[in-house]
Every structure is written in structure tokens, then in C-alpha cells.
Design an enzyme around this catalytic site. Structure first.
Site, PDB file in Angstrom:
ATOM      1  CB  ALA A  14      -0.930  -0.002   1.211  1.00 22.86           C
ATOM      2  NE  ARG A  26      -6.353  -6.376   0.046  1.00 20.91           N
ATOM      3  CZ  ARG A  26      -7.293  -7.207  -0.384  1.00 20.91           C
ATOM      4  NH1 ARG A  26      -8.226  -6.786  -1.191  1.00 20.91           N
ATOM      5  NH2 ARG A  26      -7.280  -8.460  -0.016  1.00 20.91           N
ATOM      6  CD  GLN A  93       1.581  -6.862   0.369  1.00 14.76           C
ATOM      7  OE1 GLN A  93       2.470  -6.036   0.562  1.00 14.76           O
ATOM      8  NE2 GLN A  93       1.002  -7.503   1.362  1.00 14.76           N
ATOM      9  CG  HIS A 113      -4.152  -8.953  -1.964  1.00  8.91           C
ATOM     10  ND1 HIS A 113      -3.372  -8.074  -1.249  1.00  8.91           N
ATOM     11  CD2 HIS A 113      -4.035 -10.140  -1.319  1.00  8.91           C
ATOM     12  CE1 HIS A 113      -2.812  -8.693  -0.221  1.00  8.91           C
ATOM     13  NE2 HIS A 113      -3.198  -9.948  -0.245  1.00  8.91           N
ATOM     14  CB  CYS A 121     -21.300 -13.545 -12.211  1.00 13.15           C
ATOM     15  SG  CYS A 121     -22.717 -14.414 -11.526  1.00 13.15           S
ATOM     16  CB  CYS A 124     -22.465 -17.807 -14.364  1.00 16.09           C
ATOM     17  SG  CYS A 124     -22.374 -16.104 -14.948  1.00 16.09           S
ATOM     18  CB  CYS A 146     -24.537 -11.854 -13.108  1.00 13.76           C
ATOM     19  SG  CYS A 146     -24.014 -12.763 -14.581  1.00 13.76           S
ATOM     20  CB  CYS A 149     -26.651 -16.373 -14.315  1.00 14.13           C
ATOM     21  SG  CYS A 149     -25.635 -15.883 -12.900  1.00 14.13           S
ATOM     22  CB  SER A 188       3.532  -3.964   7.055  1.00 13.94           C
ATOM     23  OG  SER A 188       2.625  -4.990   6.691  1.00 13.94           O
TER      24      SER A 188
HETATM   25 ZN    ZN Z   1     -23.711 -14.863 -13.621  1.00 17.20          ZN
END
Ligand code: ZN
Length: 245
Positions: A14, A26, A93, A113, A121, A124, A146, A149, A188
Site C-alpha cells: 500500500a 487492506r 499487494q 490480491h 459473477c 457463473c 449479473c 444469470c 509491512s
Molecule cells: Zn452470472
């Protein structure tokens, strides 16, 4: 090991993005960890289970997205390393995409990350752009679903409560093992897998250089520890590495 063109692995946390105006969200002492309410918005269980958590998460992403961040001198210096002919791999990160936007080829950046630039989604797996999803939120969908789906859309980041992608971790370990110089910048070095990578590099004989404002668990093992601000420290370090130092 080639003395002429050392292979350089760069781990960034970060700290390299705070100079671009992106807070540490984070990290162990980051924005989200300090605020339990905010932490729920980025924790997979509540996110999948509670529509209200998702609605708040989308509003938060709109706020974050409104402040378009730019790469700073630290990011740009790493591009010079690559353009100067040194083989470079960046393990980050961060999920902000600033290394790629600074000009590093995407295949040289491993996002430990994930990325906040894309959504997928949860049902799916269909993928799309974050910008497109945010445009739907702006247009009035408070929890865009999504389109394929109807499932829950989520960012392509590793959320709290989720494991990291083992393929990505494996690639990071291979890079740590192969490098001659391991630069740890703005991390860190306390959170897995970042915490494990310098040790892997050290065991293979790499030179470890730590650039971080605060002490890390690796300072005693590093060949060099640099405390200066990243926007100044990294360009200076890159000049030295390009000069063969
Ligand atoms: Zn989907």
C-alpha cells in the site's frame, strides 16, 4: 546468477500507492481493518448474504472510483528499470492497477490480491469491467446483478475471508526463487504471502532491499533498508541499480 543483468523482483504494498492519494485500505492497520462496519463491505460472507451490505459496498466503490489516482514517481521509476534493460517482475499487494497504468506490461505484474478494475459473477463467473458496473450504479441500480444469470456481482479482488489464488501464489514464489535482487517497497511484510516471499528469495541468495517508512520483520536480514519517502527513494534506488550498483 548474472552480474550484468540481475533479475529483479519487486514486491509492492500500500505504501507505494499512498503517494497517489490511495489510502491503505487492506493493511493490518488499514482503513477497512480500523472500521468494522467498512470491513463487512469487503468480507465475502456478509457481501454474498446481505443485499444491504452490497448496496453500501457499491456506493463505497463509487466514492473510491471518483478519485482517479495516477501513478507517482515510485511507480514510474520501476518502469525505467524495465526500460533500462533489467528483467523485472512486480508482485503487488495493491489492486489499483497503477503499475500497469504507469507503463509496465501487464504480464510483468502479478496481482496477489486481484484487481479492482474488473468484476465477476459469484454464480457463473462471467467477467466485466468495474467502470461498466459503476455506470449501472450511477444510472440507478443500487446492487447490479449479473446480466448473464442474475447472480451477485463482485470485484475481482481477494476479499477478506477468501483464500488467495494458489496459482498466483505459486508464480510469486517462483519469481522470488529466481530473482537476484528482491525489492520490498511500501509493504509491512507482515501479511501472507508477502511475508513469506522475501525469505524465499533470501534462501536462494538474493540481495534484499527494503524501502518502507516503518520497520519490517526483515530489516535485520536486508542488505539495505531505506526509510525515505517512496517517491524519492525508489527513483534514486533505480538509478543505482541501472548503474550496476
Ligand atoms: Zn452470472
Amino acid at each position: 546468477m548474472t552480474a550484468q543483468r540481475p533479475m529483479i523482483a519487486v514486491l509492492t504494498g500500500a505504501g507505494i500507492s499512498t503517494a497517489s492519494g490511495i489510502p491503505d485500505y487492506r493493511g493490518p492497520r488499514g482503513v477497512w481493518r480500523q472500521d468494522p462496519t467498512a470491513e463487512r463491505l469487503v468480507t465475502i460472507g456478509p457481501y454474498l448474504a446481505e443485499p444491504e451490505v452490497r448496496r453500501r459496498a457499491w456506493r463505497m466503490r463509487l466514492d473510491i472510483g471518483a478519485h482517479a489516482a495516477r501513478p507517482n514517481a515510485g511507480h514510474l521509476a520501476l518502469v525505467e528499470l524495465e526500460r533500462g534493460g533489467l528483467p523485472v517482475r512486480v508482485l503487488t499487494q495493491n489492486v489499483d492497477g497503477l503499475h500497469q497504468r504507469s507503463g509496465l506490461p501487464a504480464h510483468k505484474v502479478l496481482e496477489l490480491h486481484g484487481t479492482a478494475a474488473e468484476v465477476r459473477c459469484a454464480g457463473c463467473g462471467d467477467r466485466g469491467g468495474m467502470a461498466e458496473a459503476l455506470a449501472r450504479v450511477t444510472a440507478g441500480e443500487d446492487d447490479p446483478a449479473c446480466r448473464a444469470c442474475g447472480g451477485v456481482l463482485r470485484p475481482c479482488t481477494v476479499m477478506f475471508g477468501e483464500p488467495l489464488d494458489p496459482t498466483v501464489i505459486g508464480q510469486a514464489e517462483i519469481i522470488a526463487r529466481a530473482c537476484d535482487v528482491f525489492l520490498a517497497i511500501g509493504s509491512s511484510l507482515q501479511v501472507y504471502p508477502a511475508a513469506a516471499l522475501p525469505l524465499i528469495a533470501l534462501k536462494e541468495g538474493a540481495r534484499l532491499i527494503v524501502v518502507n517508512g516503518e520497520p519490517t520483520p526483515y530489516d535485520a536480514l536486508a542488505a539495505e533498508v531505506i526509510r525515505e519517502p517512496i517517491e524519492e527513494a525508489v527513483p534514486a534506488l533505480v538509478r543505482r541499480l541501472l548503474a550496476g550498483e
